[in-house]
Motif scaffolding. Structure first.
Motif, short mmCIF file in Angstrom:
data_model
loop_
_atom_site.label_atom_id
_atom_site.label_comp_id
_atom_site.label_asym_id
_atom_site.label_seq_id
_atom_site.Cartn_x
_atom_site.Cartn_y
_atom_site.Cartn_z
N LYS A 129 -10.26 8.42 -3.81
CA LYS A 129 -9.75 8.35 -2.44
C LYS A 129 -10.89 8.22 -1.46
O LYS A 129 -11.98 8.75 -1.68
CB LYS A 129 -8.93 9.59 -2.12
N CYS A 130 -10.62 7.50 -0.43
CA CYS A 130 -11.57 7.17 0.63
C CYS A 130 -12.55 6.08 0.18
O CYS A 130 -13.59 5.89 0.81
CB CYS A 130 -12.30 8.39 1.16
N ALA A 131 -12.21 5.37 -0.88
CA ALA A 131 -13.01 4.21 -1.27
C ALA A 131 -12.88 3.18 -0.15
O ALA A 131 -11.88 3.12 0.54
CB ALA A 131 -12.49 3.62 -2.58
N ASP A 132 -13.91 2.36 0.01
CA ASP A 132 -13.84 1.35 1.05
C ASP A 132 -13.10 0.10 0.54
O ASP A 132 -12.80 -0.03 -0.63
CB ASP A 132 -15.22 1.01 1.60
N ALA A 133 -12.83 -0.79 1.47
CA ALA A 133 -12.05 -1.98 1.15
C ALA A 133 -12.70 -2.84 0.09
O ALA A 133 -12.03 -3.40 -0.77
CB ALA A 133 -11.79 -2.80 2.41
N ALA A 134 -14.02 -2.96 0.12
CA ALA A 134 -14.72 -3.78 -0.87
C ALA A 134 -14.51 -3.22 -2.28
O ALA A 134 -14.29 -3.97 -3.23
CB ALA A 134 -16.20 -3.86 -0.54
N GLU A 135 -14.58 -1.92 -2.41
CA GLU A 135 -14.36 -1.29 -3.72
C GLU A 135 -12.92 -1.47 -4.18
O GLU A 135 -12.67 -1.78 -5.34
CB GLU A 135 -14.71 0.20 -3.62
N ILE A 136 -11.99 -1.31 -3.27
CA ILE A 136 -10.56 -1.48 -3.59
C ILE A 136 -10.28 -2.92 -4.03
O ILE A 136 -9.66 -3.14 -5.06
CB ILE A 136 -9.68 -1.11 -2.38
N THR A 137 -10.73 -3.88 -3.25
CA THR A 137 -10.44 -5.28 -3.60
C THR A 137 -11.15 -5.70 -4.87
O THR A 137 -10.60 -6.46 -5.66
CB THR A 137 -10.79 -6.23 -2.44
N HIS A 179 -6.45 3.88 7.76
CA HIS A 179 -7.84 3.45 7.65
C HIS A 179 -8.00 2.38 6.57
O HIS A 179 -8.61 1.33 6.79
CB HIS A 179 -8.74 4.66 7.35
N LEU A 180 -7.45 2.64 5.40
CA LEU A 180 -7.57 1.70 4.29
C LEU A 180 -6.85 0.39 4.60
O LEU A 180 -7.36 -0.69 4.33
CB LEU A 180 -7.03 2.32 3.01
N MET A 181 -5.68 0.48 5.21
CA MET A 181 -4.93 -0.73 5.56
C MET A 181 -5.74 -1.61 6.51
O MET A 181 -5.85 -2.82 6.30
CB MET A 181 -3.59 -0.35 6.21
N MET A 195 0.84 -1.16 0.00
CA MET A 195 0.00 0.00 0.00
C MET A 195 0.89 1.23 0.00
O MET A 195 1.78 1.36 0.84
CB MET A 195 -0.92 0.00 1.21
N VAL A 196 0.63 2.11 -0.97
CA VAL A 196 1.44 3.31 -1.14
C VAL A 196 0.51 4.52 -1.04
O VAL A 196 -0.29 4.78 -1.93
CB VAL A 196 2.16 3.30 -2.51
N GLU A 197 0.63 5.23 0.06
CA GLU A 197 -0.24 6.38 0.35
C GLU A 197 0.49 7.33 1.28
O GLU A 197 1.03 6.89 2.29
CB GLU A 197 -1.55 5.89 1.00
N ASP A 198 0.53 8.61 0.94
CA ASP A 198 1.29 9.56 1.75
C ASP A 198 0.47 10.27 2.83
O ASP A 198 1.03 10.98 3.64
CB ASP A 198 2.00 10.58 0.86
N GLU A 199 -0.82 10.08 2.86
CA GLU A 199 -1.65 10.67 3.91
C GLU A 199 -1.90 9.60 4.98
O GLU A 199 -2.62 8.63 4.74
CB GLU A 199 -2.95 11.20 3.34
N TYR A 200 -1.30 9.79 6.14
CA TYR A 200 -1.28 8.77 7.18
C TYR A 200 -2.67 8.25 7.54
O TYR A 200 -2.87 7.04 7.60
CB TYR A 200 -0.59 9.29 8.44
N HIS A 212 6.97 -11.48 -4.29
CA HIS A 212 5.72 -12.20 -4.58
C HIS A 212 4.50 -11.39 -4.18
O HIS A 212 3.67 -11.85 -3.40
CB HIS A 212 5.73 -13.56 -3.88
N LEU A 213 4.39 -10.20 -4.71
CA LEU A 213 3.24 -9.35 -4.42
C LEU A 213 2.03 -9.82 -5.22
O LEU A 213 2.14 -10.12 -6.41
CB LEU A 213 3.54 -7.89 -4.80
N ASP A 214 0.88 -9.85 -4.58
CA ASP A 214 -0.36 -10.19 -5.28
C ASP A 214 -1.01 -8.96 -5.89
O ASP A 214 -1.73 -9.06 -6.88
CB ASP A 214 -1.36 -10.84 -4.32
N GLY A 215 -0.77 -7.79 -5.29
CA GLY A 215 -1.37 -6.58 -5.79
C GLY A 215 -0.87 -5.37 -5.03
O GLY A 215 -0.23 -5.51 -3.98
N ALA A 216 -1.16 -4.20 -5.58
CA ALA A 216 -0.72 -2.96 -4.95
C ALA A 216 -1.79 -1.88 -5.12
O ALA A 216 -2.47 -1.83 -6.14
CB ALA A 216 0.60 -2.49 -5.57
N VAL A 217 -1.89 -1.05 -4.11
CA VAL A 217 -2.77 0.11 -4.13
C VAL A 217 -1.86 1.33 -4.13
O VAL A 217 -1.07 1.52 -3.20
CB VAL A 217 -3.70 0.14 -2.91
N LEU A 218 -1.96 2.15 -5.18
CA LEU A 218 -1.04 3.26 -5.37
C LEU A 218 -1.77 4.60 -5.39
O LEU A 218 -2.67 4.81 -6.21
CB LEU A 218 -0.29 3.11 -6.70
#
Length: 109
Positions: free
Chosen positions: A94-102, A11-13, A1-6, A42-48
């Motif tokens: 930004k601020c999408a929920d986990a279900a939307e991200i996955t 929250h997303l993590m 997970m790559v995000e610069d706003e803590y 062996h990364l399965d995916g990334a959120v950038l």
């Protein structure tokens, strides 16, 4: 997970971990993200996030694409900001929920 706003990253993590994912990161800079990506072959995916403290994430996106790692952009930027070579890559506001991200990261066929 790559995000610069803590707070967004934290929250997303937590949300993504509750979905059963093993999250590495979050990291807030391009250099940290590149180091983390190469340390985990062996990364399965990334959120950038696209903009990391004024630095664009596209060099990392290119590296992940070369490795065959799925990724999405989680950003406040308009889709027009994303280079054409990434037109096929999912984009969540930004601020999408986990279900939307996955769902964007691992779409069902």
């Amino acid at each position: 997970m790559v995000e610069d706003e803590y707070f967004i990253a934290d929250h997303l993590m937590r949300q993504v971990e509750q979905c059963g994912a093993n999250v590495i990161g979050p990291v807030a800079t391009l250099d940290e993200a590149r180091s983390l990506a190469w340390a985990n072959p062996h990364l399965d995916g990334a959120v950038l996030d696209i903009n990391l403290r004024g630095t664009l994430v596209f060099p990392l996106a290119d590296e992940l694409a070369e490795r065959g790692v799925r990724f999405i952009f989680a950003t406040g930027y308009d889709a027009r900001m994303i280079p054409a070579r990434f037109a096929h890559v999912g984009r969540c506001e930004k601020c999408a929920d986990a279900a939307e991200i996955t769902a964007a990261l691992f779409p069902k066929s």
